[in-house]
Design a protein around this motif. Structure first.
Motif, PDB file in Angstrom:
ATOM      1  N   GLN A  44       0.831  -1.212   0.000  1.00  0.00           N
ATOM      2  CA  GLN A  44       0.000   0.000   0.000  1.00  0.00           C
ATOM      3  C   GLN A  44       0.863   1.258   0.000  1.00  0.00           C
ATOM      4  N   ARG A  45       1.867   1.304   0.880  1.00  0.00           N
ATOM      5  CA  ARG A  45       2.743   2.487   0.942  1.00  0.00           C
ATOM      6  C   ARG A  45       3.505   2.666  -0.362  1.00  0.00           C
ATOM      7  N   GLU A  46       3.947   1.570  -0.945  1.00  0.00           N
ATOM      8  CA  GLU A  46       4.699   1.664  -2.199  1.00  0.00           C
ATOM      9  C   GLU A  46       3.797   2.124  -3.344  1.00  0.00           C
ATOM     10  N   ILE A  47       2.557   1.645  -3.385  1.00  0.00           N
ATOM     11  CA  ILE A  47       1.611   2.110  -4.418  1.00  0.00           C
ATOM     12  C   ILE A  47       1.360   3.600  -4.244  1.00  0.00           C
ATOM     13  N   ARG A  48       1.167   4.041  -3.003  1.00  0.00           N
ATOM     14  CA  ARG A  48       0.957   5.470  -2.733  1.00  0.00           C
ATOM     15  C   ARG A  48       2.169   6.279  -3.206  1.00  0.00           C
ATOM     16  N   ALA A  49       3.379   5.759  -2.946  1.00  0.00           N
ATOM     17  CA  ALA A  49       4.598   6.476  -3.336  1.00  0.00           C
ATOM     18  C   ALA A  49       4.726   6.562  -4.856  1.00  0.00           C
ATOM     19  N   ILE A  50       4.433   5.468  -5.551  1.00  0.00           N
ATOM     20  CA  ILE A  50       4.472   5.476  -7.019  1.00  0.00           C
ATOM     21  C   ILE A  50       3.430   6.449  -7.558  1.00  0.00           C
ATOM     22  N   ALA A  51       2.222   6.367  -7.025  1.00  0.00           N
ATOM     23  CA  ALA A  51       1.140   7.248  -7.475  1.00  0.00           C
ATOM     24  C   ALA A  51       1.515   8.708  -7.268  1.00  0.00           C
ATOM     25  N   LEU A  52       2.045   9.036  -6.091  1.00  0.00           N
ATOM     26  CA  LEU A  52       2.421  10.420  -5.818  1.00  0.00           C
ATOM     27  C   LEU A  52       3.594  10.849  -6.702  1.00  0.00           C
ATOM     28  N   GLY A  53       4.534   9.948  -6.949  1.00  0.00           N
ATOM     29  CA  GLY A  53       5.637  10.272  -7.854  1.00  0.00           C
ATOM     30  C   GLY A  53       5.139  10.609  -9.249  1.00  0.00           C
ATOM     31  N   LEU A  54       4.194   9.811  -9.752  1.00  0.00           N
ATOM     32  CA  LEU A  54       3.624  10.089 -11.078  1.00  0.00           C
ATOM     33  C   LEU A  54       2.804  11.378 -11.057  1.00  0.00           C
ATOM     34  N   PHE A  55       2.030  11.596  -9.993  1.00  0.00           N
ATOM     35  CA  PHE A  55       1.232  12.820  -9.844  1.00  0.00           C
ATOM     36  C   PHE A  55       2.137  14.050  -9.925  1.00  0.00           C
ATOM     37  N   GLU A  56       3.221  14.020  -9.166  1.00  0.00           N
ATOM     38  CA  GLU A  56       4.132  15.165  -9.140  1.00  0.00           C
ATOM     39  C   GLU A  56       4.880  15.330 -10.459  1.00  0.00           C
ATOM     40  N   ALA A  57       5.234  14.225 -11.104  1.00  0.00           N
ATOM     41  CA  ALA A  57       5.907  14.313 -12.407  1.00  0.00           C
ATOM     42  C   ALA A  57       4.982  14.936 -13.444  1.00  0.00           C
ATOM     43  N   ILE A  58       3.727  14.527 -13.430  1.00  0.00           N
ATOM     44  CA  ILE A  58       2.758  15.079 -14.386  1.00  0.00           C
ATOM     45  C   ILE A  58       2.494  16.548 -14.077  1.00  0.00           C
ATOM     46  N   GLU A  59       2.500  16.896 -12.799  1.00  0.00           N
ATOM     47  CA  GLU A  59       2.312  18.305 -12.426  1.00  0.00           C
ATOM     48  C   GLU A  59       3.492  19.163 -12.911  1.00  0.00           C
ATOM     49  N   ARG A  60       4.712  18.647 -12.775  1.00  0.00           N
ATOM     50  CA  ARG A  60       5.909  19.376 -13.216  1.00  0.00           C
ATOM     51  C   ARG A  60       6.049  19.413 -14.733  1.00  0.00           C
ATOM     52  N   HIS A  61       5.560  18.366 -15.396  1.00  0.00           N
ATOM     53  CA  HIS A  61       5.699  18.234 -16.852  1.00  0.00           C
ATOM     54  C   HIS A  61       4.312  18.042 -17.469  1.00  0.00           C
ATOM     55  N   PRO A  62       3.555  19.111 -17.682  1.00  0.00           N
ATOM     56  CA  PRO A  62       2.185  18.975 -18.187  1.00  0.00           C
ATOM     57  C   PRO A  62       2.077  18.206 -19.505  1.00  0.00           C
ATOM     58  N   TRP A  63       3.133  18.163 -20.305  1.00  0.00           N
ATOM     59  CA  TRP A  63       3.124  17.413 -21.555  1.00  0.00           C
ATOM     60  C   TRP A  63       3.068  15.905 -21.305  1.00  0.00           C
ATOM     61  N   LEU A  64       3.410  15.477 -20.078  1.00  0.00           N
ATOM     62  CA  LEU A  64       3.486  14.051 -19.770  1.00  0.00           C
ATOM     63  C   LEU A  64       2.105  13.378 -19.781  1.00  0.00           C
ATOM     64  N   SER A  65       1.095  14.056 -19.281  1.00  0.00           N
ATOM     65  CA  SER A  65      -0.240  13.449 -19.219  1.00  0.00           C
ATOM     66  C   SER A  65      -0.760  13.037 -20.592  1.00  0.00           C
ATOM     67  N   PRO A  66      -0.749  13.946 -21.592  1.00  0.00           N
ATOM     68  CA  PRO A  66      -1.210  13.499 -22.912  1.00  0.00           C
ATOM     69  C   PRO A  66      -0.311  12.411 -23.513  1.00  0.00           C
ATOM     70  N   GLN A  67       0.976  12.458 -23.209  1.00  0.00           N
ATOM     71  CA  GLN A  67       1.886  11.418 -23.706  1.00  0.00           C
ATOM     72  C   GLN A  67       1.520  10.054 -23.126  1.00  0.00           C
ATOM     73  N   LEU A  68       1.244  10.005 -21.823  1.00  0.00           N
ATOM     74  CA  LEU A  68       0.879   8.738 -21.197  1.00  0.00           C
ATOM     75  C   LEU A  68      -0.451   8.221 -21.750  1.00  0.00           C
ATOM     76  N   ALA A  69      -1.406   9.122 -21.924  1.00  0.00           N
ATOM     77  CA  ALA A  69      -2.700   8.714 -22.479  1.00  0.00           C
ATOM     78  C   ALA A  69      -2.523   8.176 -23.895  1.00  0.00           C
ATOM     79  N   LEU A  70      -1.685   8.839 -24.670  1.00  0.00           N
ATOM     80  CA  LEU A  70      -1.418   8.401 -26.038  1.00  0.00           C
ATOM     81  C   LEU A  70      -0.756   7.028 -26.046  1.00  0.00           C
ATOM     82  N   ARG A  71       0.230   6.838 -25.183  1.00  0.00           N
ATOM     83  CA  ARG A  71       0.923   5.539 -25.105  1.00  0.00           C
ATOM     84  C   ARG A  71      -0.040   4.438 -24.684  1.00  0.00           C
ATOM     85  N   LEU A  72      -0.894   4.743 -23.719  1.00  0.00           N
ATOM     86  CA  LEU A  72      -1.843   3.746 -23.217  1.00  0.00           C
ATOM     87  C   LEU A  72      -2.835   3.336 -24.292  1.00  0.00           C
ATOM     88  N   SER A  73      -3.298   4.304 -25.095  1.00  0.00           N
ATOM     89  CA  SER A  73      -4.322   3.976 -26.092  1.00  0.00           C
ATOM     90  C   SER A  73      -3.741   3.461 -27.408  1.00  0.00           C
TER      91      SER A  73
END
Length: 193
Positions: A44-73
């Protein structure tokens, strides 16, 4: 970037064939850094840490969110998507939940992370245009309080909470709600019958 390095675009394209490959490499680098978490023995703690790491990375790099969505789809087999699913999936499986729920549980977490973090990054971009966050939230909450009480009782009831919420805490609470559902535990720690 080429201006900051005092080079032309040709210098970068010597190493990567095109803009898509450059974005792929940047996405992989940022995601790898965001998912580097200390192994604590608590999935649980590790999932929270990964989630928060991704949250903060996407916040710092707004281009990352559309890139991840594009990669996923478009290419869920590319290097980034499998790494995210594998990292979270290993921890979901370590929760001791039935194997038949691993895919759905991991997908719920990954989609929540991408969606909530992406929305937060989009909000940050709007607010970065000279709009004060506290003022924006106050105006939103005030507008919700003015809605028709018969038609919008829910929005009116949460207006105060929306006015003063912390985005990271709200995000992590969402992760906790999903983890509670995955593990079958009731809030407070007891398990369902």
């Amino acid at each position: 970037m080429t201006e900051r390095l005092a080079t032309g675009p040709g210098a970068i394209y010597w190493h990567v064939p095109n803009k898509g490959a450059l974005l792929d490499a940047a996405t992989a680098s940022v995601v790898a850094t965001a998912m580097a978490v200390e192994v604590t023995g608590s999935p649980q703690r590790e999932i929270r840490a990964i989630a928060l790491g991704l949250f903060e990375a996407i916040e710092r790099h707004p281009w990352l969110s559309p890139q991840l969505a594009l990669r996923l789809s478009r290419s869920p087999w590319s290097s980034v998507t499998p790494r995210i699913f594998e990292s979270i999936g290993q921890r979901v499986s370590a929760l001791g939940v039935p194997e038949s729920t691993w895919f759905t549980a991991t997908s719920a977490l990954v989609h929540y992370i991408f969606g909530a973090a992406g929305q937060n990054a989009a909000n940050s971009q709007v607010l970065g245009l000279g709009v004060d966050r506290a003022e924006f939230l106050r105006a939103t909450a005030n507008a919700w309080e003015e809605l028709d009480p018969g038609e919008f009782p829910f929005l009116r009831s949460i207006a105060d909470e929306a006015r003063d919420h912390d985005d990271r805490e709200q995000f992590l609470t969402g992760i906790d709600l999903i983890l509670t559902g995955i593990t079958g535990a009731e809030p407070g720690g007891s398990t369902r019958p």
